[in-house]
Design a protein around this motif. Sequence first.
Motif, PDB file in Angstrom:
ATOM      1  N   PRO A   8      10.492 -42.170  30.616  1.00  0.00           N
ATOM      2  CA  PRO A   8      10.320 -43.592  30.940  1.00  0.00           C
ATOM      3  C   PRO A   8       9.168 -44.195  30.139  1.00  0.00           C
ATOM      4  N   ALA A   9       9.174 -45.512  30.045  1.00  0.00           N
ATOM      5  CA  ALA A   9       8.092 -46.236  29.378  1.00  0.00           C
ATOM      6  C   ALA A   9       6.805 -46.061  30.176  1.00  0.00           C
ATOM      7  N   PRO A  10       5.656 -46.319  29.575  1.00  0.00           N
ATOM      8  CA  PRO A  10       4.381 -46.185  30.301  1.00  0.00           C
ATOM      9  C   PRO A  10       4.337 -46.961  31.616  1.00  0.00           C
ATOM     10  N   ASP A  11       5.046 -48.088  31.684  1.00  0.00           N
ATOM     11  CA  ASP A  11       5.069 -48.860  32.931  1.00  0.00           C
ATOM     12  C   ASP A  11       6.175 -48.409  33.876  1.00  0.00           C
ATOM     13  N   GLY A  12       6.871 -47.324  33.526  1.00  0.00           N
ATOM     14  CA  GLY A  12       7.939 -46.793  34.372  1.00  0.00           C
ATOM     15  C   GLY A  12       9.313 -47.354  34.080  1.00  0.00           C
ATOM     16  N   ALA A  13       9.417 -48.295  33.156  1.00  0.00           N
ATOM     17  CA  ALA A  13      10.712 -48.895  32.821  1.00  0.00           C
ATOM     18  C   ALA A  13      11.631 -47.853  32.191  1.00  0.00           C
ATOM     19  N   LYS A  14      12.925 -48.033  32.410  1.00  0.00           N
ATOM     20  CA  LYS A  14      13.925 -47.151  31.818  1.00  0.00           C
ATOM     21  C   LYS A  14      13.941 -47.349  30.301  1.00  0.00           C
ATOM     22  N   THR A  15      14.130 -46.244  29.575  1.00  0.00           N
ATOM     23  CA  THR A  15      14.215 -46.307  28.118  1.00  0.00           C
ATOM     24  C   THR A  15      15.565 -45.778  27.664  1.00  0.00           C
ATOM     25  N   ALA A  16      15.903 -46.113  26.434  1.00  0.00           N
ATOM     26  CA  ALA A  16      17.115 -45.587  25.804  1.00  0.00           C
ATOM     27  C   ALA A  16      16.829 -45.401  24.327  1.00  0.00           C
ATOM     28  N   ARG A  17      17.663 -44.570  23.706  1.00  0.00           N
ATOM     29  CA  ARG A  17      17.525 -44.336  22.269  1.00  0.00           C
ATOM     30  C   ARG A  17      18.692 -44.992  21.525  1.00  0.00           C
ATOM     31  N   GLY A  18      18.389 -45.425  20.309  1.00  0.00           N
ATOM     32  CA  GLY A  18      19.412 -45.935  19.412  1.00  0.00           C
ATOM     33  C   GLY A  18      19.191 -45.319  18.048  1.00  0.00           C
ATOM     34  N   VAL A  19      20.265 -45.160  17.297  1.00  0.00           N
ATOM     35  CA  VAL A  19      20.168 -44.525  15.991  1.00  0.00           C
ATOM     36  C   VAL A  19      20.876 -45.385  14.952  1.00  0.00           C
ATOM     37  N   ALA A  20      20.385 -45.339  13.730  1.00  0.00           N
ATOM     38  CA  ALA A  20      21.030 -46.004  12.600  1.00  0.00           C
ATOM     39  C   ALA A  20      20.667 -45.241  11.336  1.00  0.00           C
ATOM     40  N   LEU A  21      21.515 -45.379  10.322  1.00  0.00           N
ATOM     41  CA  LEU A  21      21.335 -44.666   9.058  1.00  0.00           C
ATOM     42  C   LEU A  21      21.564 -45.631   7.909  1.00  0.00           C
ATOM     43  N   HIS A  22      20.814 -45.434   6.834  1.00  0.00           N
ATOM     44  CA  HIS A  22      20.937 -46.287   5.654  1.00  0.00           C
ATOM     45  C   HIS A  22      20.731 -45.447   4.401  1.00  0.00           C
ATOM     46  N   ALA A  23      21.494 -45.754   3.363  1.00  0.00           N
ATOM     47  CA  ALA A  23      21.341 -45.070   2.080  1.00  0.00           C
ATOM     48  C   ALA A  23      21.154 -46.111   0.981  1.00  0.00           C
ATOM     49  N   SER A  24      20.082 -45.942   0.201  1.00  0.00           N
ATOM     50  CA  SER A  24      19.859 -46.808  -0.961  1.00  0.00           C
ATOM     51  C   SER A  24      18.816 -46.168  -1.865  1.00  0.00           C
ATOM     52  N   PHE A  25      18.801 -46.587  -3.113  1.00  0.00           N
ATOM     53  CA  PHE A  25      17.831 -46.110  -4.091  1.00  0.00           C
ATOM     54  C   PHE A  25      17.799 -44.583  -4.179  1.00  0.00           C
ATOM     55  N   GLY A  26      18.945 -43.942  -3.910  1.00  0.00           N
ATOM     56  CA  GLY A  26      19.048 -42.494  -3.993  1.00  0.00           C
ATOM     57  C   GLY A  26      18.566 -41.755  -2.761  1.00  0.00           C
ATOM     58  N   SER A  27      18.049 -42.463  -1.763  1.00  0.00           N
ATOM     59  CA  SER A  27      17.540 -41.840  -0.536  1.00  0.00           C
ATOM     60  C   SER A  27      18.439 -42.174   0.655  1.00  0.00           C
ATOM     61  N   VAL A  28      18.382 -41.313   1.653  1.00  0.00           N
ATOM     62  CA  VAL A  28      19.081 -41.547   2.914  1.00  0.00           C
ATOM     63  C   VAL A  28      18.034 -41.494   4.017  1.00  0.00           C
ATOM     64  N   VAL A  29      18.028 -42.534   4.862  1.00  0.00           N
ATOM     65  CA  VAL A  29      17.051 -42.626   5.952  1.00  0.00           C
ATOM     66  C   VAL A  29      17.792 -42.854   7.260  1.00  0.00           C
ATOM     67  N   ALA A  30      17.454 -42.066   8.272  1.00  0.00           N
ATOM     68  CA  ALA A  30      17.955 -42.275   9.624  1.00  0.00           C
ATOM     69  C   ALA A  30      16.763 -42.544  10.529  1.00  0.00           C
ATOM     70  N   ILE A  31      16.952 -43.454  11.483  1.00  0.00           N
ATOM     71  CA  ILE A  31      15.891 -43.766  12.446  1.00  0.00           C
ATOM     72  C   ILE A  31      16.472 -43.687  13.851  1.00  0.00           C
ATOM     73  N   VAL A  32      15.726 -43.018  14.730  1.00  0.00           N
ATOM     74  CA  VAL A  32      16.027 -43.022  16.162  1.00  0.00           C
ATOM     75  C   VAL A  32      14.898 -43.791  16.832  1.00  0.00           C
TER      76      VAL A  32
END
Length: 160
Positions: A8-32
Amino acid sequence: GWGTPPPPAPDGAKTARGVALHASFGSVVAIVATVSLAPADRRVRVHRAVVAIDCGLAVNPNLIRQQMEGAVVFALNAALHGGVSVQDGRVQQAHFADLPLLRLPEAPEVQVEILPSPLAHPEGVGEPGLPPLAPAVANAVFALTGQRLRELPLVLPASA
């Protein structure tokens, strides 16, 4: 920890994760992104961003980490505060001082993982970290609310 519920968040709020991926300039980056909504006004809050990058030969890992950390903060500013308003055909934000900026308390924890690569040469690390942040945050908001946010800044409508 994708298969485990996010804390949970520091204040107790519910959290969730999201993911996305991008490829450019010869690199691949994913973020959660780990996200919650502020209890009072349902503003989007990003608590953590885990960045994985395959940029070929990692000549200077510290510089790569710094580029990815900066990309997360720059992209989060656009995702949460970005936007240009036009009135009577004129842009209302004439100067940088007219644009809200991400404040330090809004900055998430950023973890960067540089993946070993089969490429024998370095690839780009300047821009590829920016594009996946907003979609990752929007996907986390969808996991929390069931509502898709498709425009920047990422703001839930008042009726949501």
